[in-house]
Design a protein around this motif. Structure first.
Motif, mmCIF file in Angstrom:
data_model
loop_
_atom_site.group_PDB
_atom_site.id
_atom_site.type_symbol
_atom_site.label_atom_id
_atom_site.label_comp_id
_atom_site.label_asym_id
_atom_site.label_seq_id
_atom_site.Cartn_x
_atom_site.Cartn_y
_atom_site.Cartn_z
ATOM 1 N N MET A 1 -1.983 108.878 31.423
ATOM 2 C CA MET A 1 -1.107 107.711 31.682
ATOM 3 C C MET A 1 0.156 108.212 32.378
ATOM 4 O O MET A 1 0.774 109.166 31.926
ATOM 5 N N SER A 2 0.524 107.600 33.503
ATOM 6 C CA SER A 2 1.704 108.082 34.224
ATOM 7 C C SER A 2 2.977 107.566 33.554
ATOM 8 O O SER A 2 2.963 106.565 32.843
ATOM 9 N N ASN A 3 4.041 108.275 33.774
ATOM 10 C CA ASN A 3 5.313 107.912 33.150
ATOM 11 C C ASN A 3 6.041 106.877 34.009
ATOM 12 O O ASN A 3 6.342 107.158 35.166
ATOM 13 N N PRO A 4 6.321 105.694 33.443
ATOM 14 C CA PRO A 4 6.939 104.624 34.239
ATOM 15 C C PRO A 4 8.261 105.070 34.869
ATOM 16 O O PRO A 4 9.101 105.683 34.210
ATOM 17 N N GLN A 5 8.413 104.740 36.153
ATOM 18 C CA GLN A 5 9.573 105.183 36.920
ATOM 19 C C GLN A 5 10.887 104.572 36.405
ATOM 20 O O GLN A 5 11.946 105.165 36.577
ATOM 21 N N HIS A 6 10.811 103.396 35.781
ATOM 22 C CA HIS A 6 12.059 102.725 35.383
ATOM 23 C C HIS A 6 12.619 103.247 34.058
ATOM 24 O O HIS A 6 13.670 102.810 33.608
ATOM 25 N N LEU A 7 11.932 104.194 33.442
ATOM 26 C CA LEU A 7 12.404 104.712 32.150
ATOM 27 C C LEU A 7 13.080 106.062 32.315
ATOM 28 O O LEU A 7 12.862 106.771 33.293
ATOM 29 N N GLN A 8 13.888 106.416 31.303
ATOM 30 C CA GLN A 8 14.433 107.767 31.205
ATOM 31 C C GLN A 8 13.786 108.468 30.021
ATOM 32 O O GLN A 8 13.298 107.804 29.085
ATOM 33 N N PHE A 9 13.800 109.786 30.058
ATOM 34 C CA PHE A 9 13.023 110.551 29.074
ATOM 35 C C PHE A 9 13.851 111.671 28.467
ATOM 36 O O PHE A 9 14.717 112.238 29.130
ATOM 37 N N SER A 10 13.552 111.980 27.195
ATOM 38 C CA SER A 10 14.189 113.135 26.562
ATOM 39 C C SER A 10 13.192 114.286 26.548
ATOM 40 O O SER A 10 11.989 114.082 26.662
ATOM 41 N N LYS A 11 13.724 115.495 26.338
ATOM 42 C CA LYS A 11 12.836 116.663 26.248
ATOM 43 C C LYS A 11 12.006 116.616 24.960
ATOM 44 O O LYS A 11 11.018 117.327 24.829
ATOM 45 N N GLU A 12 12.437 115.791 24.004
ATOM 46 C CA GLU A 12 11.686 115.650 22.747
ATOM 47 C C GLU A 12 10.636 114.541 22.844
ATOM 48 O O GLU A 12 10.107 114.078 21.835
ATOM 49 N N HIS A 13 10.373 114.083 24.089
ATOM 50 C CA HIS A 13 9.274 113.156 24.367
ATOM 51 C C HIS A 13 9.516 111.704 23.933
ATOM 52 O O HIS A 13 8.593 110.980 23.629
ATOM 53 N N GLU A 14 10.810 111.311 23.913
ATOM 54 C CA GLU A 14 11.094 109.884 23.759
ATOM 55 C C GLU A 14 11.425 109.300 25.131
ATOM 56 O O GLU A 14 11.816 110.019 26.046
ATOM 57 N N TRP A 15 11.277 107.996 25.230
ATOM 58 C CA TRP A 15 11.729 107.308 26.434
ATOM 59 C C TRP A 15 12.739 106.249 26.043
ATOM 60 O O TRP A 15 12.772 105.803 24.888
ATOM 61 N N LEU A 16 13.575 105.848 26.973
ATOM 62 C CA LEU A 16 14.425 104.686 26.733
ATOM 63 C C LEU A 16 14.658 103.921 28.031
ATOM 64 O O LEU A 16 14.597 104.481 29.124
ATOM 65 N N THR A 17 14.856 102.628 27.847
ATOM 66 C CA THR A 17 15.074 101.759 29.003
ATOM 67 C C THR A 17 16.538 101.792 29.396
ATOM 68 O O THR A 17 17.403 102.179 28.599
#
Lengths: 125, 373
Positions: A1-17
């Motif tokens: 599954m690709s990572n949605p471009q509109h999100l930001q990501f942490s190195k601990e594998h969380e995303w946030l809008t």
């Protein structure tokens, strides 16, 4: 599954809008969900709790292991996703959508976050 | 640290997109997709496993049976040709070195199958214990690949690729057979609680067999299965796993498996390695029962895991978890634990310390799952 471009990501594998009215939605990535295996139990912070970027705020339990859930941002929890508490498998099946975990009223701009492309590179494509 | 060993099916696992894991020095498939779906496929349809990490040791010669009677706790020479038995190898002090399946492949030949993690220990012990017997112990770990087909559809799948007499092949028996054109040992054994077969083949034939079985099982829901679901399947079936329920600190009597110790065997004048200590353990178990292996079912969703403490209503420790997992069949967390005899009665309630919280669990008899026959 690709990572949605509109999100930001942490190195601990969380995303946030991106924040809407100061509130960001937080979840874990497809990469993390896949690595954990079938998730069977989700413990989330409660509404009103303060979470701190980089600190644990809950746990995710899969068939084989228990993992701490980290918050990628600092702020007050304003909503938790009851659907994933009732049906933890949602985190596996829809990590970026119905499997979101909680919403935070941000206390300042989150730091040290990655773009979708940077996160994809971090996790080996 | 040396690089992990690869099975003959390694390229296939990678092509199937398996998540691999290090297991006892082997790179093994943990799961191909969802371990829960693999588990349920074995319960309702069929699953295909690569178990080539298991350790085969061939014992042959005129005194092969006597040697095994001396070296193991079972009465192995009494086993019929083409039959199999679950048994154990113990140290002098009665501690369990490994649990084993022994297949009698001929009048004068046996195949001992050890756990991957203990294969060297078993090989060394058998070799040492063979002294004075007219028998040969041969390391056959590299001679065999091992594929298992398990589940209610296993019989039909295999029947479509072999002429072997499957109806005549009983549980815990084996046959030399031709499967998909390859010469194999075909055994009706497994570790899942389901009907099924284990196929010992030359490593060079493993890929052909895997592909033939995959094709044969396509219409009936056969899926490749990894070690993760193998663990939850055996846990539901109440089967012990070395390193969890069994170890060198425990005798078979401590593990509730005293029945595998055959004090009645007549070979070697009834002497076997560990006999004295095991007689003592048996007597102690009679008068002063050790902790009892029980099943626990949780009402909650948190999973009691290995090494978590079992506690009573006051929070005092009364045992420890040896294995735990969410049970796909029961839909709730289950665990196996050693608990004090006073708390071992099915129907009782105890608690498990799950990372600081005491989660109530019900004591139940093992196994959690038994297939309808």
């Amino acid at each position: 599954m690709s990572n949605p471009q509109h999100l930001q990501f942490s190195k601990e594998h969380e995303w946030l809008t991106a924040a809407e009215g100061g509130v960001s939605t937080i979840g874990i990535t497809a990469h993390a969900a896949d690595a954990l295996g079938d998730i069977v139990y989700v413990q989330l912070p409660e509404v009103g709790d303060t979470v701190t970027a980089g600190e644990t705020c809950g746990e995710l339990e899969s068939t084989k292991s228990v993992s701490d859930l980290y918050s990628p941002a600092t702020g007050e929890v304003v909503e938790v996703n009851q659907a994933v508490i009732d049906e933890p498998a949602l985190v596996n099946s829809a990590p970026f959508e119905g499997g979101w975990l909680f919403k935070v009223r941000l206390d300042g701009e989150p730091a040290d976050l990655l773009s979708a492309d940077e996160y994809t590179a971090l996790t080996g494509g | 640290m040396s690089s992990p060993r690869l099975t003959a099916l390694d390229a296939l696992h990678r092509a199937l997109g398996a998540t691999m894991t290090d297991f006892a020095g082997w790179d093994m498939p943990l799961r191909y997709g969802s371990e829960r779906e693999e588990h349920l496929a074995v319960r309702t349809k069929a699953g295909l496993f690569d178990l080539s990490h298991m350790g085969e040791i061939t014992v042959s010669g005129p005194q092969a049976g006597e040697l095994l009677d001396h070296a193991l706790v079972g009465f192995i020479s009494a086993l019929g040709v083409l039959r199999a038995r679950y048994t154990m190898i113990c140290a002098e002090d009665g501690g369990i070195l490994d649990d084993l399946i022994v297949y009698r492949t001929a009048e004068d030949e046996y195949m001992v199958v050890a756990n991957a993690s203990n294969a060297q220990v078993v090989l060394d012990a058998l070799t040492a214990r063979a002294e004075g017997f007219d028998a040969v112990v041969r390391d056959d770990r590299d001679a065999y690949a091992l594929i298992a087909v398990q589940g209610p559809e296993a019989n039909g799948i295999l029947a479509s690729v072999t002429d072997a007499d499957l109806p005549g092949l009983k549980y815990y028996a084996l046959l030399p057979a031709t499967v998909a054109g390859k010469q194999v040992w075909l055994a009706r054994t497994g570790y899942t609680g389901e009907d099924g077969f284990e196929i010992f083949s030359a490593p060079a034939d493993a890929e052909h067999l895997w592909n033939a079985l995959t094709e044969a099982g396509q219409g009936v829901g056969l899926v490749p299965c990894g070690l993760s679901c193998r663990d939850t399947l055996r846990l539901e079936a109440g089967m012990p796993l070395y390193g969890h329920e069994l170890n060198t600190e425990l005798t078979p009597f401590d593990a509730g498996l005293g029945r595998v110790v055959r004090f009645d065997k007549t070979t070697n004048g009834g002497a076997f390695v560990g006999r004295k200590a095991l007689e003592q353990a048996a007597a102690e178990a009679e008068t002063n029962p050790p902790r009892v292996l029980v099943g626990l079912v949780s009402e909650g969703r948190r999973v009691p895991r290995a090494e978590y403490a079992v506690v009573d209503a006051e929070g005092a420790p009364i045992g420890r978890i040896t294995s735990g997992a969410p049970s796909p069949t029961l839909g709730r967390p289950i665990a196996i634990a050693y608990v004090d005899a006073a708390h071992a009665t099915p129907g009782g309630t105890v608690a498990v310390d799950v990372r600081g919280k005491h989660e109530p669990v019900q004591v139940v008899a093992l196994p959690f799952y038994k297939r309808a026959r």
